[in-house]
Motif scaffolding. Structure first.
Motif, mmCIF file in Angstrom:
data_model
loop_
_atom_site.group_PDB
_atom_site.id
_atom_site.type_symbol
_atom_site.label_atom_id
_atom_site.label_comp_id
_atom_site.label_asym_id
_atom_site.label_seq_id
_atom_site.Cartn_x
_atom_site.Cartn_y
_atom_site.Cartn_z
ATOM 1 N N GLU A 41 17.915 -37.575 18.643
ATOM 2 C CA GLU A 41 17.889 -36.114 18.709
ATOM 3 C C GLU A 41 18.974 -35.485 17.835
ATOM 4 O O GLU A 41 18.762 -34.433 17.242
ATOM 5 C CB GLU A 41 18.056 -35.690 20.171
ATOM 6 C CG GLU A 41 17.581 -34.332 20.539
ATOM 7 C CD GLU A 41 16.140 -34.001 20.182
ATOM 8 O OE1 GLU A 41 15.928 -32.878 19.684
ATOM 9 O OE2 GLU A 41 15.242 -34.822 20.390
ATOM 10 N N GLU A 45 18.214 -32.892 14.748
ATOM 11 C CA GLU A 45 18.860 -31.573 14.650
ATOM 12 C C GLU A 45 19.597 -31.443 13.320
ATOM 13 O O GLU A 45 19.570 -30.384 12.692
ATOM 14 C CB GLU A 45 19.816 -31.369 15.826
ATOM 15 C CG GLU A 45 20.458 -30.009 15.876
ATOM 16 C CD GLU A 45 19.510 -28.876 16.221
ATOM 17 O OE1 GLU A 45 19.983 -27.729 16.278
ATOM 18 O OE2 GLU A 45 18.305 -29.105 16.425
ATOM 19 N N TYR A 70 28.320 -30.297 16.098
ATOM 20 C CA TYR A 70 27.210 -29.466 16.576
ATOM 21 C C TYR A 70 26.008 -30.330 16.969
ATOM 22 O O TYR A 70 25.436 -30.167 18.045
ATOM 23 C CB TYR A 70 26.801 -28.437 15.519
ATOM 24 C CG TYR A 70 25.621 -27.616 15.953
ATOM 25 C CD1 TYR A 70 25.801 -26.476 16.731
ATOM 26 C CD2 TYR A 70 24.326 -27.987 15.618
ATOM 27 C CE1 TYR A 70 24.709 -25.741 17.162
ATOM 28 C CE2 TYR A 70 23.236 -27.262 16.052
ATOM 29 C CZ TYR A 70 23.434 -26.134 16.817
ATOM 30 O OH TYR A 70 22.360 -25.408 17.256
ATOM 31 N N CYS A 71 25.626 -31.253 16.097
ATOM 32 C CA CYS A 71 24.438 -32.067 16.343
ATOM 33 C C CYS A 71 24.635 -33.038 17.506
ATOM 34 O O CYS A 71 23.717 -33.263 18.301
ATOM 35 C CB CYS A 71 24.035 -32.806 15.072
ATOM 36 S SG CYS A 71 23.470 -31.692 13.766
ATOM 37 N N SER A 73 26.572 -32.476 20.032
ATOM 38 C CA SER A 73 26.529 -31.629 21.227
ATOM 39 C C SER A 73 25.090 -31.277 21.583
ATOM 40 O O SER A 73 24.735 -31.224 22.764
ATOM 41 C CB SER A 73 27.335 -30.351 21.009
ATOM 42 O OG SER A 73 28.692 -30.661 20.854
ATOM 43 N N TRP A 74 24.266 -31.038 20.581
ATOM 44 C CA TRP A 74 22.858 -30.752 20.841
ATOM 45 C C TRP A 74 22.194 -31.959 21.513
ATOM 46 O O TRP A 74 21.441 -31.804 22.479
ATOM 47 C CB TRP A 74 22.103 -30.385 19.567
ATOM 48 C CG TRP A 74 20.621 -30.495 19.767
ATOM 49 C CD1 TRP A 74 19.800 -31.451 19.268
ATOM 50 C CD2 TRP A 74 19.808 -29.653 20.590
ATOM 51 N NE1 TRP A 74 18.519 -31.252 19.707
ATOM 52 C CE2 TRP A 74 18.494 -30.153 20.531
ATOM 53 C CE3 TRP A 74 20.062 -28.538 21.372
ATOM 54 C CZ2 TRP A 74 17.436 -29.564 21.221
ATOM 55 C CZ3 TRP A 74 19.008 -27.948 22.053
ATOM 56 C CH2 TRP A 74 17.717 -28.462 21.976
ATOM 57 N N PHE A 77 23.363 -32.133 25.076
ATOM 58 C CA PHE A 77 22.733 -31.040 25.818
ATOM 59 C C PHE A 77 21.290 -31.406 26.154
ATOM 60 O O PHE A 77 20.837 -31.235 27.285
ATOM 61 C CB PHE A 77 22.774 -29.751 24.992
ATOM 62 C CG PHE A 77 22.109 -28.582 25.650
ATOM 63 C CD1 PHE A 77 22.823 -27.751 26.491
ATOM 64 C CD2 PHE A 77 20.764 -28.312 25.429
ATOM 65 C CE1 PHE A 77 22.206 -26.671 27.110
ATOM 66 C CE2 PHE A 77 20.144 -27.241 26.037
ATOM 67 C CZ PHE A 77 20.872 -26.412 26.882
ATOM 68 N N ASN A 78 20.567 -31.917 25.203
ATOM 69 C CA ASN A 78 19.157 -32.253 25.408
ATOM 70 C C ASN A 78 18.992 -33.390 26.413
ATOM 71 O O ASN A 78 18.111 -33.341 27.278
ATOM 72 C CB ASN A 78 18.502 -32.603 24.072
ATOM 73 C CG ASN A 78 17.008 -32.616 24.183
ATOM 74 O OD1 ASN A 78 16.401 -31.669 24.675
ATOM 75 N ND2 ASN A 78 16.389 -33.687 23.731
ATOM 76 N N SER A 110 28.326 -28.765 26.534
ATOM 77 C CA SER A 110 27.647 -28.898 25.242
ATOM 78 C C SER A 110 27.217 -27.551 24.700
ATOM 79 O O SER A 110 27.320 -27.292 23.495
ATOM 80 C CB SER A 110 26.441 -29.824 25.371
ATOM 81 O OG SER A 110 26.849 -31.117 25.725
ATOM 82 N N ALA A 111 26.730 -26.676 25.585
ATOM 83 C CA ALA A 111 26.306 -25.345 25.151
ATOM 84 C C ALA A 111 27.492 -24.552 24.599
ATOM 85 O O ALA A 111 27.361 -23.854 23.585
ATOM 86 C CB ALA A 111 25.658 -24.584 26.311
ATOM 87 N N MET A 114 28.177 -25.900 21.144
ATOM 88 C CA MET A 114 27.135 -25.480 20.203
ATOM 89 C C MET A 114 27.265 -23.999 19.836
ATOM 90 O O MET A 114 27.108 -23.637 18.677
ATOM 91 C CB MET A 114 25.741 -25.739 20.782
ATOM 92 C CG MET A 114 25.396 -27.203 20.831
ATOM 93 S SD MET A 114 23.696 -27.558 21.327
ATOM 94 C CE MET A 114 23.405 -26.478 22.680
ATOM 95 N N GLY A 118 27.982 -23.202 16.187
ATOM 96 C CA GLY A 118 26.824 -22.516 15.627
ATOM 97 C C GLY A 118 27.164 -21.145 15.085
ATOM 98 O O GLY A 118 26.576 -20.684 14.099
#
Length: 150
Positions: A41, A45, A70-71, A73-74, A77-78, A110-111, A114, A118
């Motif tokens: 994932e 991303e 960022y990636c 953390s994404w 998060f997912n 994580s949000a 991001m 972001g």
């Protein structure tokens, strides 16, 4: 009258006055390469975000570390989102009582990461406004359409 700076110089100095900047920025150093261990994932991303930022001319090779954070953390998060969906918001704790699912805290952390990283790349309409990134009139917010569609 003072000489005008090139768009590339304006891009490097930022936009402290938050004024709309004319013309499309052009990447000076090109797109960064993903780390060899980035997979799943996080890699998906990376591909999505870097591809779009490259088209927009808003990425440099120096952005590598920020994009990795960022990636990653994404991806966290997912994974946490999927665990929360599978096990619910409350899970059995070590004492046998119900406790908050730890995945909820992972999602929250994580949000926050991001949103912080972001914002540096203009991933929300407000961030784009603050960075002076505008889309052409009549085509809507192409940046947002690209982010949603990729």
């Amino acid at each position: 009258m003072a000489d005008r700076k090139a768009a590339e110089v304006h891009y490097l100095h930022g936009n402290p006055g938050n004024r709309p900047q004319g013309g499309k920025a052009k990447s000076l150093t090109g797109r960064p390469l993903p780390p060899a261990d980035l997979e799943g994932e996080a890699f998906a991303e990376w591909s999505r975000i870097v591809s779009f930022l490259d088209k927009a001319g808003r990425i440099e090779s120096i952005d590598h570390a920020a994009l990795v954070v960022y990636c990653a953390s994404w991806a966290a998060f997912n994974d946490a989102r999927q665990a929360l969906a599978k096990y619910g918001t409350l899970v059995e704790g070590r004492d046998g009582l119900l406790v908050k699912n730890p995945a909820a805290q992972i999602m929250k952390d994580s949000a926050a990461i991001m949103l912080n990283y972001g914002s540096k790349f203009g991933f929300t309409p407000r961030d784009r406004q603050n960075l002076g990134i505008t889309s052409d009139p009549g085509e809507g917010d192409s940046f947002e359409k690209e982010l949603a569609g990729l």
